[in-house]
Motif scaffolding. Structure first.
Motif, PDB file in Angstrom:
ATOM      1  N   SER A 283       0.852  -1.186   0.000  1.00 24.29           N
ATOM      2  CA  SER A 283       0.000   0.000   0.000  1.00 24.29           C
ATOM      3  C   SER A 283       0.890   1.238   0.000  1.00 24.29           C
ATOM      4  N   TRP A 284       0.253   2.406  -0.234  1.00 27.81           N
ATOM      5  CA  TRP A 284       1.017   3.652  -0.176  1.00 27.81           C
ATOM      6  C   TRP A 284       1.547   3.899   1.227  1.00 27.81           C
ATOM      7  N   GLU A 285       0.775   3.520   2.225  1.00 26.00           N
ATOM      8  CA  GLU A 285       1.228   3.675   3.609  1.00 26.00           C
ATOM      9  C   GLU A 285       2.444   2.800   3.885  1.00 26.00           C
ATOM     10  N   GLY A 286       2.429   1.586   3.333  1.00 23.90           N
ATOM     11  CA  GLY A 286       3.573   0.696   3.510  1.00 23.90           C
ATOM     12  C   GLY A 286       4.810   1.219   2.813  1.00 23.90           C
ATOM     13  N   LEU A 287       4.611   1.830   1.635  1.00 21.60           N
ATOM     14  CA  LEU A 287       5.741   2.437   0.916  1.00 21.60           C
ATOM     15  C   LEU A 287       6.376   3.532   1.773  1.00 21.60           C
TER      16      LEU A 287
END
Length: 415
Positions: free
Chosen positions: A342-346
């Protein structure tokens, strides 16, 4: 991370080109670079160095194309003025496994190597970047507003993106400047052939209250000599310690008489005659002054915004890590993208990889700046053992200069 996505890279110099290429390799659907400058970035004639190990790692990730011209360096000589030798007396020589680059040629190589799918738009001044729900909103000087899945701040030490990510973080003036210049290497060789023999060396001229590094770099029209002299400016000549003012660089050819006279007097008083003569060959249009700043940020990401290069941390040049750090940031961004769901994980993966690394580089460069400019030792009284011990003390346990390795640490993976 699957699903592509749109990415705006704010800033189109070395860090910006590297991040744009990394985003394409990682799988971004759309990548746009917004560069405010309309002029020829490749005309910037500055020199820089990249550690051989960092270069190998960056070549393996695809961040540093191997065909970019570079000059091999293997040793660093520390020199003091000595009346018996026009070239000065060497007080220490240490290994220096680096390659030097011409900023413009490095940028040109990165720009030419950028995937054709990247939209590189010059003359696009960004006035603000803000979080807007699950998007990044980019506001342009023209009044236009564009929205992307992610905005990367690669816009240097005056970063617009950093104003949103870390609004309280501002560059801090270190109390001194560097005079920078470069010249045709043939002129230096013609001065005194007997003082030569430094084709593969960085020479550091040491004097009370400062130091100067001199080394060869490739140039568009043949080899050049690059030099960077660190010292305090004349009292009252510059206003750089006002926290309300923006950092400023004084362009080539615009030093002003007071700064030029001060530099000439410094060379005559403190430098070995050969090295004073070498620097004096520099044309006014190839000489400028750069105030030294540093900055560390508490974080490198916020929602759909991310910082890289000098936008994330401003490191004093003594560490010889600026270009390598920018390229490493881009490589870590690509790796975090590939490993995230996800973008949060990135964002989390990138912060874990590059946040602490940037802050460590700032701390090391501060120690080196204090030792080589602010609180210089009695260089002329030191022997080889003294200088080596002094150097290790400044490193403070760090293995050396040039930046850290990108070896995997913890849960981070640099593929």
């Amino acid at each position: 991370m699957r699903g592509g996505g749109s990415v705006a890279v704010i800033g189109g110099s070395i860090a910006g080109c590297a991040f744009a290429a990394a985003a394409v390799r990682a799988g971004a659907r759309e990548v746009v670079v917004l560069e405010r400058t309309l002029g020829r970035l490749q005309d910037r004639g500055l020199g820089l160095c990249v550690h051989d190990e960092r270069a190998a790692e960056l070549s393996a990730t695809g961040a540093l194309p191997a065909e970019i011209p570079a000059h091999r360096l293997v040793r660093r000589r520390w020199v003091v003025r000595d009346g018996a030798d026009a070239g000065g007396r060497v007080i220490w020589e240490q290994p220096f496994p680096f390659h030097s680059y011409h900023w413009g040629l490095l940028w040109r190589g990165l720009r030419d190597g950028m995937p054709a799918s990247v939209a590189y738009r010059q003359g696009e001044a960004v006035t603000a970047v803000v979080r807007s729900g699950d998007r990044a909103e980019v506001r342009l000087d023209s009044g236009a507003v564009e929205r992307y899945d992610l905005a990367v701040g690669a816009d240097g030490y005056r970063s617009v993106v950093r104003r949103t990510v870390c609004p309280a973080s501002r560059p801090r003036y270190a109390g001194y400047v560097c005079w920078r210049g470069n010249l045709d290497a043939r002129g230096a060789a013609a001065l005194d052939p007997s003082a030569g023999g430094w084709d593969d060396a960085v020479t550091t001229v040491c004097f009370p209250g400062g130091s100067c590094v001199v080394y060869r770099i490739p140039g568009p029209d043949g080899p050049r000599v690059n030099w960077v002299l660190y010292a305090a400016p004349p009292r009252g000549a510059l206003r750089l310690d006002d926290p309300a003012s923006d950092p400023t660089s004084f362009p080539a050819g615009r030093l002003g008489p007071e700064m030029a006279v001060h530099l000439a007097a410094l060379l005559a008083r403190e430098f070995p005659p050969y090295w004073a003569a070498v620097l004096s060959l520099t044309k006014p249009q190839d000489t400028f002054v750069q105030p030294i700043y540093d900055l560390e940020t508490p974080r490198t990401t916020s929602g759909r915004l991310l910082l890289g290069g000098d936008a994330a941390t401003v490191v004093r040049p003594h560490n010889t890590s600026g270009a390598a750090k920018a390229l490493q940031d881009a490589s870590a961004f690509e790796s975090a993208w590939r490993g995230a769901g996800s973008w949060e994980g990135l964002s989390q993966g990138y912060e874990e990889a590059r946040g602490p690394a940037g802050r460590e580089l700032v701390a090391l460069a501060r120690r080196l700046g204090r030792a080589q400019v602010e609180r210089t030792p009695a260089w002329a009284e030191m022997d080889e053992r003294d200088v080596e011990s002094w150097w290790r003390e400044q490193l403070g346990g760090a293995p050396g200069i040039g930046g850290q390795s990108m070896e995997p640490t913890g849960g981070n993976s640099f593929e």
